[in-house]
Design an enzyme around this catalytic site. Structure first.
Site, short mmCIF file in Angstrom:
data_model
loop_
_atom_site.label_atom_id
_atom_site.label_comp_id
_atom_site.label_asym_id
_atom_site.label_seq_id
_atom_site.Cartn_x
_atom_site.Cartn_y
_atom_site.Cartn_z
N HIS A 187 -10.56 -37.66 -24.44
CA HIS A 187 -10.23 -37.17 -23.46
C HIS A 187 -9.83 -36.28 -23.66
O HIS A 187 -8.22 -35.54 -24.08
CB HIS A 187 -9.91 -38.58 -22.44
CG HIS A 187 -9.12 -38.92 -22.59
ND1 HIS A 187 -7.67 -38.04 -22.13
CD2 HIS A 187 -8.32 -40.06 -23.32
CE1 HIS A 187 -6.59 -39.20 -22.18
NE2 HIS A 187 -6.67 -40.28 -23.12
N ASP A 209 -1.70 -37.82 -26.85
CA ASP A 209 -3.13 -38.39 -25.18
C ASP A 209 -3.76 -37.90 -24.50
O ASP A 209 -2.98 -37.42 -23.61
CB ASP A 209 -2.08 -39.31 -25.16
CG ASP A 209 -3.16 -40.50 -24.47
OD1 ASP A 209 -4.23 -40.28 -24.19
OD2 ASP A 209 -2.41 -41.55 -23.87
N GLU A 235 -9.70 -39.34 -17.69
CA GLU A 235 -9.62 -40.77 -18.10
C GLU A 235 -8.13 -41.64 -18.03
O GLU A 235 -8.18 -42.60 -17.68
CB GLU A 235 -9.49 -40.46 -20.16
CG GLU A 235 -9.90 -41.72 -20.44
CD GLU A 235 -8.16 -42.58 -21.26
OE1 GLU A 235 -8.27 -43.23 -21.28
OE2 GLU A 235 -7.60 -41.70 -20.48
N HIS A 258 2.62 -42.19 -23.66
CA HIS A 258 3.35 -41.84 -22.69
C HIS A 258 3.98 -40.97 -22.07
O HIS A 258 5.64 -41.75 -21.76
CB HIS A 258 2.65 -43.12 -21.50
CG HIS A 258 0.99 -42.73 -21.59
ND1 HIS A 258 0.94 -43.36 -20.18
CD2 HIS A 258 -0.02 -42.53 -22.34
CE1 HIS A 258 -0.70 -43.33 -20.42
NE2 HIS A 258 -1.02 -43.14 -21.18
#
Length: 361
Positions: A65, A180, A212, A323
């Protein structure tokens, strides 16, 4: 810096939150177009690069993604401070005093700082509690709301972490924002590159999906376009090789190979496809490690339930500090993931896919 690191630098330093992936899509298209027969997008913005090895062969979808976790400006107060809405999962413990980039609808970029009430004015009880995200704001460095508006800033503008790509003390350790999941996009590009001159027995679709982080939305729409027979979702995975993480909570050490995930919150990994992947890795002596995530999900979730369904697997790259503003991956894990997925694709002919779907007796 070699060409591969340069690509990783461009992809990770690009800004692209859910529904704002244009900058990333442009970079991904530029890198993949010379290896594909056709490059197009679905109506939500996911990038789809198609490479035909054997016409009427099985459709193999390899997806990462394009979006990253970030924020959206929701309000500008009279003093020019910005309120924001998180896009993706954030812990307030990693947000305070961090730099961010605000991108306006005109494409102009400004630096800001996330903060909240200074700790020295808080009571002991307040200090013992983690900051509440609703009390945080972005300091743009302006005098008032009018000055912020004159810069073109308005509600809905994209806010992304600010962090530069770099190698570390051991140059195989790579640190950047947005692993990510720009690492998945990069792997999808390199798999297509490896297959350029190969007579693979299928049709390969390398996909950069959108949105995503807010519900795997581009994974759903792009899967409806591609109609995969086999799906491979590439994403980050939690590393478990730092202090304070129990092996009961996460599995994955940097440098020990791509993660073959058996379970996450959106999909129970397909048994026969997983066994096939493991056999390829062991045949070629490609290091790998099993992993699972008891929450969350990846684009494999919507991919494996699209239309009549498709066997899917989630292959992860162990990443420290996911994250947050900065994550760390290992170059060997990246290279081995590219090699493994390339070799998987080369072996997925009609007969093999049929055996995977129907199950070997």
């Amino acid at each position: 810096m070699d060409n591969n690191l340069e690509m990783l630098k461009k992809l990770t330093e690009a800004d692209g939150t859910p529904a704002n992936e244009k900058e990333v899509r442009t970079i991904m298209k530029e890198y993949i177009k010379d290896y594909a027969d056709e490059v197009y997008t679905d109506k939500l913005g996911s990038l789809i690069a198609k490479k035909v090895g054997k016409k009427d062969g099985p459709r193999i979808m390899v997806a990462g993604h394009m979006d990253e976790i970030g924020f959206m400006v929701t309000r500008i107060d009279e003093n020019g401070f910005l309120s924001f809405q998180p896009l993706g999962g954030w812990s307030t413990g990693v947000m305070g005093a961090q730099k961010v980039t605000i991108t306006t609808s005109r494409g102009n970029k400004f630096m800001g700082i996330i903060n909240t009430t200074p700790s020295f004015v808080l009571s002991p009880e307040q200090k013992s509690k983690q900051a509440n995200m609703k009390d945080m704001y972005i300091d743009l460095g302006v005098n008032c709301k009018v000055e912020a508006e004159m810069l073109g800033i308005r509600p809905g503008d994209m806010v992304t972490p600010y962090f530069e790509f770099s190698t570390m003390a051991n140059p195989k350790y790579l640190v950047a924002k947005a692993w990510d999941n720009r690492v998945g996009c990069a792997i999808a590009i390199d798999v297509m590159k490896n297959l350029k001159n190969e007579n693979h027995p299928n049709e390969v679709y390398s996909v950069g999906t959108v949105q995503e982080e807010v519900g795997c939305r581009g994974g759903k729409t792009s899967s409806h376009v591609v109609k995969p027979d086999i799906g491979i979702s590439i994403d980050v995975g939690m590393a478990a090789d730092t202090p304070g993480i129990s092996k009961k909570d996460a599995i994955g050490d940097l440098g020990r190979g791509p993660q073959i995930n058996i379970y996450d919150g959106s999909m129970v990994g397909h048994t026969d496809l997983r066994n096939f992947v493991v056999n390829v890795a062991e045949e070629l002596k490609i290091p790998y490690q099993y992993a699972y995530i008891p929450f969350g999900g990846t684009d494999a979730g919507p991919m494996h339930t699209t239309l009549e369904g498709a066997p899917c697997i989630y292959i992860g790259i162990a990443t420290r500090y996911i994250h947050s503003h900065a994550g760390i991956i290992h170059r060997d894990d990246y290279d081995n993931a590219v090699k493994l997925i390339t070799e998987i694709v080369k072996r997925l002919d009609n007969d093999t896919v049929k055996l995977i779907i129907e199950g070997e007796e």
